[in-house]
Design a protein around this motif. Structure first.
Motif, PDB file in Angstrom:
ATOM      1  N   SER A 144      -2.551 -64.621 -24.938  1.00  0.00           N
ATOM      2  CA  SER A 144      -3.097 -65.902 -24.489  1.00  0.00           C
ATOM      3  C   SER A 144      -4.493 -65.801 -23.910  1.00  0.00           C
TER       4      SER A 144
ATOM      5  N   GLY B 210      -4.873 -74.197 -25.990  1.00  0.00           N
ATOM      6  CA  GLY B 210      -3.597 -74.354 -25.306  1.00  0.00           C
ATOM      7  C   GLY B 210      -3.502 -73.507 -24.055  1.00  0.00           C
ATOM      8  N   SER B 211      -4.039 -72.307 -24.099  1.00  0.00           N
ATOM      9  CA  SER B 211      -4.006 -71.428 -22.929  1.00  0.00           C
ATOM     10  C   SER B 211      -4.950 -71.914 -21.836  1.00  0.00           C
TER      11      SER B 211
ATOM     12  N   ASN C 166      -5.237 -74.799 -20.793  1.00  0.00           N
ATOM     13  CA  ASN C 166      -4.540 -75.769 -19.960  1.00  0.00           C
ATOM     14  C   ASN C 166      -3.803 -75.123 -18.792  1.00  0.00           C
ATOM     15  N   ASP C 167      -3.588 -73.799 -18.869  1.00  0.00           N
ATOM     16  CA  ASP C 167      -2.844 -73.110 -17.818  1.00  0.00           C
ATOM     17  C   ASP C 167      -3.719 -72.736 -16.630  1.00  0.00           C
TER      18      ASP C 167
ATOM     19  N   TRP D 261     -14.031 -73.563 -22.208  1.00  0.00           N
ATOM     20  CA  TRP D 261     -12.876 -73.797 -21.335  1.00  0.00           C
ATOM     21  C   TRP D 261     -13.063 -73.192 -19.949  1.00  0.00           C
TER      22      TRP D 261
ATOM     23  N   TYR E  64       6.568 -74.326 -19.719  1.00  0.00           N
ATOM     24  CA  TYR E  64       6.327 -74.366 -21.158  1.00  0.00           C
ATOM     25  C   TYR E  64       7.628 -74.170 -21.930  1.00  0.00           C
TER      26      TYR E  64
ATOM     27  N   CYS F   5       3.380 -69.511 -18.623  1.00  0.00           N
ATOM     28  CA  CYS F   5       4.585 -70.301 -18.905  1.00  0.00           C
ATOM     29  C   CYS F   5       5.242 -70.824 -17.635  1.00  0.00           C
TER      30      CYS F   5
END
Length: 299
Positions: free
Chosen positions: A43, A62-63, A65-66, A100, A147, A219
């Motif tokens: 990730s 997607g990563s 967003n963490d 990002w 997740y 996650c």
């Protein structure tokens, strides 16, 4: 040095980019050496910054967003846990063409456990159980969903597709039988709790065979505590799984759901990473074998 790519839409990250980002956002650290961390992580790309810090940059959207989630929740969770977890030192923003947010963390010492080289199997099993139990006890108020918060049944189509695609690579008949059994397991009736949801070797650090840190909380969130039982198959040899289960006082239904989660995750990882991440693929293949063996013995 450049991080290897594993995803179709992965951002191009290298030492030069990391240095530019650090110089622009954290000029007080601009003179520190930057070196690629050899990691099988999927990730984030990681670069060590000096001796005491690490820069983590999401590889895909997607990563990314963490990042905010980890900066918000990890400092709150850390005091309730028995081992170290990453605590953010700074958050970077999109810059230098990189799209990002990204993070700087304190460097945590240790090495990833390898199932075939665990010297103190029972002690590591107890350490893992202590971490899992402590995380599950933390107040879940206002926590985000993990997740991996969905019931196993929602993973059915994707899991069967992975089994089909892995024909000739795994024992698809045995994998299907183990998956069918997991789907027959009753769902957990209780409320969701904090779960790490990705307790794999690459997300654990050990020192002299004992758990010293848990990392990569991408996650993280609220879900079924059985998801964290995947550590039994991902991390521990068969002889130590009973120690882990006993320490957590896990009932038959939760153990079966945990085994189903381990199987579903491993099948998906083996399907996705078998050509791009040999370390992850090898671990996933081992987990599939261990799960179907366990299921056969339990049947």
């Amino acid at each position: 040095m450049r991080a290897g790519t594993m995803h179709a839409e992965e951002w191009d990250i290298d030492v030069s980019l990391v240095r530019r980002l650090i110089t622009a956002r954290f000029p007080q650290w601009a003179g520190l050496p930057v070196t690629l961390v050899d990691s099988a992580g999927t990730s984030n790309a990681m670069y060590r910054l000096g001796e005491d810090m690490v820069v983590r940059l999401p590889r895909v959207a997607g990563s990314a967003n963490d990042v905010e989630k980890e900066h918000r929740w990890l400092p709150r969770l850390a005091p309730g846990l028995p081992v170290a977890i990453p605590v953010p030192l700074g958050q970077g923003m999109p810059a230098e063409g990189y799209p990002w947010p990204w993070s700087v963390y304190r460097w945590l010492q240790g090495e990833n456990p390898a199932v075939e080289r665990i010297a103190e199997q029972g002690l590591l099993a107890k350490d893992l159980a202590e971490f899992v139990a402590a995380l599950h006890r933390i107040d879940p108020t206002d926590g985000p969903l993990s997740y991996r918060s969905e019931p196993l049944a929602m993973r059915d189509a994707a899991t069967r597709d992975a089994i089909e695609r892995l024909y000739g690579i795994v024992d698809t008949g045995a994998a299907t039988a183990a998956w069918d059994a997991a789907l027959r397991t009753p769902a957990r009736p209780g409320p969701a709790v904090w779960i790490h949801a990705d307790l794999q070797p690459g997300n654990l650090l050990t020192v002299r065979g004992r758990l010293s840190a848990v990392i990569d909380f991408g996650c993280l969130g609220l879900g079924d505590p059985a998801v964290d039982l995947i550590a039994a198959w991902y991390v521990l040899p068969a002889d130590a799984r009973g120690v882990f289960r006993t320490a957590l006082e896990v009932d038959d239904a939760a153990w079966a759901r945990g085994r189903g989660w381990a199987l579903s995750i491993a099948l998906d990882e083996l399907r996705y990473y078998r050509d791009t991440n040999p370390v992850m693929a090898a671990i996933a293949r081992h987990v599939v074998h261990e799960v179907v063996t366990d299921h056969a013995h339990a049947a």
